[in-house]
Design an enzyme around this catalytic site. Structure first.
Site, mmCIF file in Angstrom:
data_model
loop_
_atom_site.group_PDB
_atom_site.id
_atom_site.type_symbol
_atom_site.label_atom_id
_atom_site.label_comp_id
_atom_site.label_asym_id
_atom_site.label_seq_id
_atom_site.Cartn_x
_atom_site.Cartn_y
_atom_site.Cartn_z
ATOM 1 N N CYS A 88 5.843 -13.356 -2.479
ATOM 2 C CA CYS A 88 6.515 -13.973 -3.618
ATOM 3 C C CYS A 88 5.503 -14.762 -4.450
ATOM 4 O O CYS A 88 4.380 -14.991 -4.034
ATOM 5 C CB CYS A 88 7.620 -14.906 -3.135
ATOM 6 S SG CYS A 88 8.763 -14.138 -1.974
ATOM 7 N N ARG B 118 3.989 -10.289 -8.179
ATOM 8 C CA ARG B 118 4.076 -10.685 -6.774
ATOM 9 C C ARG B 118 5.480 -10.561 -6.216
ATOM 10 O O ARG B 118 5.673 -10.620 -4.994
ATOM 11 C CB ARG B 118 3.599 -12.130 -6.607
ATOM 12 C CG ARG B 118 2.166 -12.368 -6.974
ATOM 13 C CD ARG B 118 1.781 -13.812 -6.739
ATOM 14 N NE ARG B 118 1.777 -14.108 -5.323
ATOM 15 C CZ ARG B 118 0.682 -14.136 -4.562
ATOM 16 N NH1 ARG B 118 -0.489 -13.881 -5.104
ATOM 17 N NH2 ARG B 118 0.762 -14.398 -3.292
ATOM 18 N N TRP C 78 10.175 -11.482 -3.607
ATOM 19 C CA TRP C 78 10.193 -10.159 -2.993
ATOM 20 C C TRP C 78 10.868 -10.354 -1.645
ATOM 21 O O TRP C 78 10.362 -11.049 -0.778
ATOM 22 C CB TRP C 78 8.780 -9.621 -2.834
ATOM 23 C CG TRP C 78 8.722 -8.182 -2.421
ATOM 24 C CD1 TRP C 78 8.738 -7.081 -3.229
ATOM 25 C CD2 TRP C 78 8.616 -7.676 -1.083
ATOM 26 N NE1 TRP C 78 8.654 -5.930 -2.482
ATOM 27 C CE2 TRP C 78 8.581 -6.261 -1.168
ATOM 28 C CE3 TRP C 78 8.560 -8.269 0.179
ATOM 29 C CZ2 TRP C 78 8.494 -5.447 -0.034
ATOM 30 C CZ3 TRP C 78 8.470 -7.455 1.298
ATOM 31 C CH2 TRP C 78 8.426 -6.070 1.184
ATOM 32 N N ASN D 50 6.842 -19.006 -0.404
ATOM 33 C CA ASN D 50 6.282 -17.673 -0.191
ATOM 34 C C ASN D 50 5.867 -17.581 1.265
ATOM 35 O O ASN D 50 5.112 -18.427 1.749
ATOM 36 C CB ASN D 50 5.072 -17.452 -1.103
ATOM 37 C CG ASN D 50 4.324 -16.170 -0.773
ATOM 38 O OD1 ASN D 50 4.919 -15.209 -0.292
ATOM 39 N ND2 ASN D 50 3.031 -16.153 -1.044
ATOM 40 N N GLY D 51 6.342 -16.556 1.965
ATOM 41 C CA GLY D 51 5.971 -16.382 3.364
ATOM 42 C C GLY D 51 7.174 -16.163 4.250
ATOM 43 O O GLY D 51 8.269 -15.822 3.782
ATOM 44 N N GLU E 100 -5.366 8.933 -1.784
ATOM 45 C CA GLU E 100 -5.061 8.016 -2.887
ATOM 46 C C GLU E 100 -4.073 8.663 -3.855
ATOM 47 O O GLU E 100 -3.119 8.010 -4.318
ATOM 48 C CB GLU E 100 -6.353 7.628 -3.601
ATOM 49 C CG GLU E 100 -6.184 6.932 -4.953
ATOM 50 C CD GLU E 100 -5.533 5.566 -4.885
ATOM 51 O OE1 GLU E 100 -5.251 4.995 -5.950
ATOM 52 O OE2 GLU E 100 -5.294 5.060 -3.759
ATOM 53 N N LYS F 258 -0.279 7.179 -4.613
ATOM 54 C CA LYS F 258 0.170 6.798 -5.951
ATOM 55 C C LYS F 258 1.452 7.539 -6.330
ATOM 56 O O LYS F 258 2.360 6.964 -6.925
ATOM 57 C CB LYS F 258 -0.918 7.091 -6.984
ATOM 58 C CG LYS F 258 -2.064 6.122 -6.958
ATOM 59 C CD LYS F 258 -1.616 4.730 -7.397
ATOM 60 C CE LYS F 258 -2.730 3.721 -7.153
ATOM 61 N NZ LYS F 258 -2.951 3.426 -5.738
ATOM 62 N N GLU G 74 4.317 5.984 -4.473
ATOM 63 C CA GLU G 74 4.603 4.616 -4.908
ATOM 64 C C GLU G 74 5.433 4.568 -6.185
ATOM 65 O O GLU G 74 6.387 3.791 -6.278
ATOM 66 C CB GLU G 74 3.292 3.855 -5.153
ATOM 67 C CG GLU G 74 2.594 3.403 -3.902
ATOM 68 C CD GLU G 74 1.318 2.638 -4.214
ATOM 69 O OE1 GLU G 74 1.055 1.637 -3.534
ATOM 70 O OE2 GLU G 74 0.584 3.043 -5.137
ATOM 71 N N HIS H 271 -3.325 23.950 10.729
ATOM 72 C CA HIS H 271 -2.934 23.261 11.955
ATOM 73 C C HIS H 271 -1.578 22.572 11.812
ATOM 74 O O HIS H 271 -1.322 21.568 12.474
ATOM 75 C CB HIS H 271 -4.013 22.256 12.360
ATOM 76 C CG HIS H 271 -5.302 22.902 12.740
ATOM 77 N ND1 HIS H 271 -5.563 23.383 14.005
ATOM 78 C CD2 HIS H 271 -6.403 23.187 12.002
ATOM 79 C CE1 HIS H 271 -6.775 23.915 14.033
ATOM 80 N NE2 HIS H 271 -7.307 23.814 12.828
ATOM 81 N N LYS I 85 2.854 -6.566 -5.330
ATOM 82 C CA LYS I 85 1.413 -6.395 -5.519
ATOM 83 C C LYS I 85 0.598 -6.932 -4.351
ATOM 84 O O LYS I 85 -0.252 -6.243 -3.812
ATOM 85 C CB LYS I 85 0.994 -7.094 -6.817
ATOM 86 C CG LYS I 85 -0.476 -6.929 -7.164
ATOM 87 C CD LYS I 85 -0.772 -5.507 -7.567
ATOM 88 C CE LYS I 85 -2.212 -5.343 -7.995
ATOM 89 N NZ LYS I 85 -2.512 -3.942 -8.319
#
Length: 608
Positions: A2, A27, A75, A99-100, A480, A484, A487, A503, A603
């Protein structure tokens, strides 16, 4: 995860806090809220679920006035993202933002319910405000009640508190989550990071774990976990306000994609000597020639940057490298070499799992090197050496320019290790450095491939599943690209080394599963082309990123080809990261998803 901010001063607090929340929205954006001390000395708050604009609408209908206040973008961890669970949490006497995660909240909550407290939310944070209120009811002053509460909290937290009838008083505390103090003229600020604080105050001090602080308009008094007054270094922080605007782009991600050339160029400018075509890193806090082993750890895209770094360090410098994601390495009983070095990569420098591994390996005697975009972050302050990238603020949740800046630093570090270990000569160093210095212009050229990438995007946007393939040092770039796409478009995507296709993954392939290949001509190209031919024979639609030579050889195999600039194979991972990120962005546009703030993500992941 947050974002929190607070202000005590002489100006209306709400507009200051709201603009700080706008900068902190990356955030957390499940909900937001502000609380102030009004002219009567009472606490008032406004909260809203969803994006910050929803809070703006609430404030438009019911403004808040006062010069002492706190704000929060959330968040969700404990409790659904509803208005009722939004911060600030309040009683009549105190308001808090946090935050936490408070790990012992259930125990504290049961204790408080036993003595008559009633809870209105599903959050762990509400326990904090009721515990402070409990001590205030016992006659303690705000500073005493806050200190006693903080001493009982277990877990990770950054928090800010304001109190009824105590205008001009703001108390903050930090343990395991970032928090800084900003100093202005007749006003003082709290914030989760420098992006929130720097436009308000050019001087910032960063709290360390266990620190708490008492803020007034005149300044801040800092204390340690024992309640002893302490001092922390005050930094001058440069900030360019224009860096956080969209500058005419549709999304922050689009803007940040177009900042790849600048981010790469500014980063290389700091760590190279262009005239001599040499690497010019800061002095290493160890003898690179005698390092027996290097351990790399990171999360998300930064981990894939570390995978590329491993290839470079092993092939160029002949240095043995271990690498693992931080959430796993943090709990592995890893044998460590005496005089070993640990390398950590993070955009924010606050990633909880990465920071946890850093501390563990530092305690075990490893020298700590961190590649960071925020050098004064917690990781930066706890490292033996910070290799700073100059990517500028990155607002979009999906990392873009920070990734190529990280790779640029890792490339330079690999050359430095190779030179020190005598595995390359001066001529090879100059050649490799020249290829790096040429990258900004090649990156700008890659950004002109938008039309070809949009052709790929129209196919990918119709898929439910997508396979990304690479070989060798291109395999992390396939990862990557897949990350993306997941996401920001919410399409399932997986990345594999191309040689692993037979495989297992080849069983997934049919006409509905596009295969995206990272296939430059110089890196095991013939083997990759053979794998792609096998996929095509099973109905796959092959979409390839390659160079001019590879494009000729993939004719008849690939349905669409994005032809990339011809560059030295050494820098291919940096260059090819750009179009795979662009592909995800174009697909997300077609899908109509929230590009900058995809669901369920934030983020800076500052909790486990």
């Amino acid at each position: 995860m947050c974002g929190i901010c607070g202000v005590v001063g002489h100006k209306p607090a709400t507009p200051i806090i709201f603009e700080a929340l706008r900068r902190l929205e990356y955030r957390g954006y499940d909900s937001a809220g502000i609380a102030v001390l009004n002219d009567s000395g009472d606490l008032e708050r406004r909260r809203a679920a969803g994006k910050l604009d929803n809070l703006g609408a609430v404030l438009g209908e019911a403004p808040l006035t006062g010069i002492t206040g706190i704000g929060h973008t959330r968040w969700a961890t404990h409790g659904a993202p509803t208005t009722n669970n939004a911060h600030p949490h309040t009683t009549d006497r105190v308001a808090v933002v946090h935050n936490g995660i408070i790990e012992n909240f259930a125990e504290l909550k049961a204790e408080l319910i036993e003595v008559g407290h009633r809870f209105a939310s599903d959050t762990d944070t509400e326990t904090i405000v009721h515990l402070v209120d409990h001590y205030l009811q016992q006659g303690l002053l705000p500073k005493e009640a806050a200190f006693k509460t903080i001493s009982r909290l277990e877990g990770a937290y950054a928090l800010a508190l304001i109190f009824k009838d105590h205008d001009g008083l703001l108390i903050g505390a930090k343990h395991g989550a970032p928090l800084g103090v900003g100093y202005g003229e007749g006003e003082t600020f709290l914030g989760s990071d420098s992006l929130a604080l720097a436009p308000l105050a050019s001087r910032i001090s960063y709290l360390e774990d266990g620190d708490w602080c008492v803020l007034t308009p005149e300044g801040a008094t800092l204390y340690n976990a024992q309640g002893e007054e302490i001092t922390r270094t005050v930094h001058n922080v440069a900030f360019m306000a224009g860096q956080v605007g969209k500058d005419g782009y549709r999304h922050y991600m689009e803007k940040e994609l177009h900042e790849h050339p600048v981010a790469i160029g500014q980063t290389l400018q700091r760590i190279t000597d262009p005239a001599a075509k040499k690497i010019a890193l800061p002095a290493l806090p160890f003898d690179a020639a005698s390092v027996p082993r290097l351990t790399i750890s990171a999360c998300g895209s930064a981990f894939y940057a570390g995978m590329v770094g491993r290839y470079w360090l092993e092939s160029l410098a002949r240095l043995p490298v271990d690498i693992d994601v931080a959430s796993e390495l943090r709990y592995r009983d890893l044998p460590l070499a005496d005089d070993g070095v640990a390398l950590f990569i993070s955009q924010s420098g606050e990633t909880a799992d990465t920071l946890g591994v850093l501390r563990r390996l530092k305690e075990a005697g490893q020298k700590i090197v961190s590649v960071l975009n925020v050098e004064h972050s917690t990781m930066g302050r706890e490292s033996d050496l910070v290799l700073g990238m100059v990517a500028g603020p990155e607002i979009s949740v999906a990392s873009t320019k920070a990734f190529t800046a990280q790779l640029s630093v890792l490339a330079a570090l690999s050359i430095e290790f190779a030179r020190s270990r005598g595995t390359i000569d001066s001529q090879r160093e100059e050649s490799l450095t020249s290829s790096l210095l040429d990258l900004p212009s090649r990156a700008a050229e890659a950004l002109t491939r938008g039309d070809a990438i949009r052709d790929l995007a129209r196919i990918v946007a119709e898929a439910r599943d997508v396979l990304y393939l690479g070989r060798g040092i291109c395999t992390p770039i396939a990862h990557e690209g897949a990350l993306k796409l997941k996401e920001i478009s919410y399409i399932h995507a997986e990345a594999y080394p191309a040689g692993e296709l037979k495989h297992g993954p080849i069983s997934l392939i049919d006409r509905t599963v596009p295969v995206v290949a990272i296939a430059p001509s110089g890196i095991l190209f013939d083997k990759t082309a053979s794998n792609l031919q096998e996929a095509k024979a099973r109905g796959a639609r092959i979409l390839a990123f390659t160079d001019s030579k590879g494009a000729k050889q993939l004719e008849g195999i690939a349905e669409h080809i994005v032809v990339m600039p011809d560059v030295d194979p050494f820098v291919i991972p940096i260059l090819y990261a750009i179009p795979v990120q662009m592909l995800a962005y174009e697909v997300a546009l077609l899908k109509g998803t929230d590009v900058d703030q995809p669901r369920n993500l934030a983020k800076s992941v500052t909790v486990e």
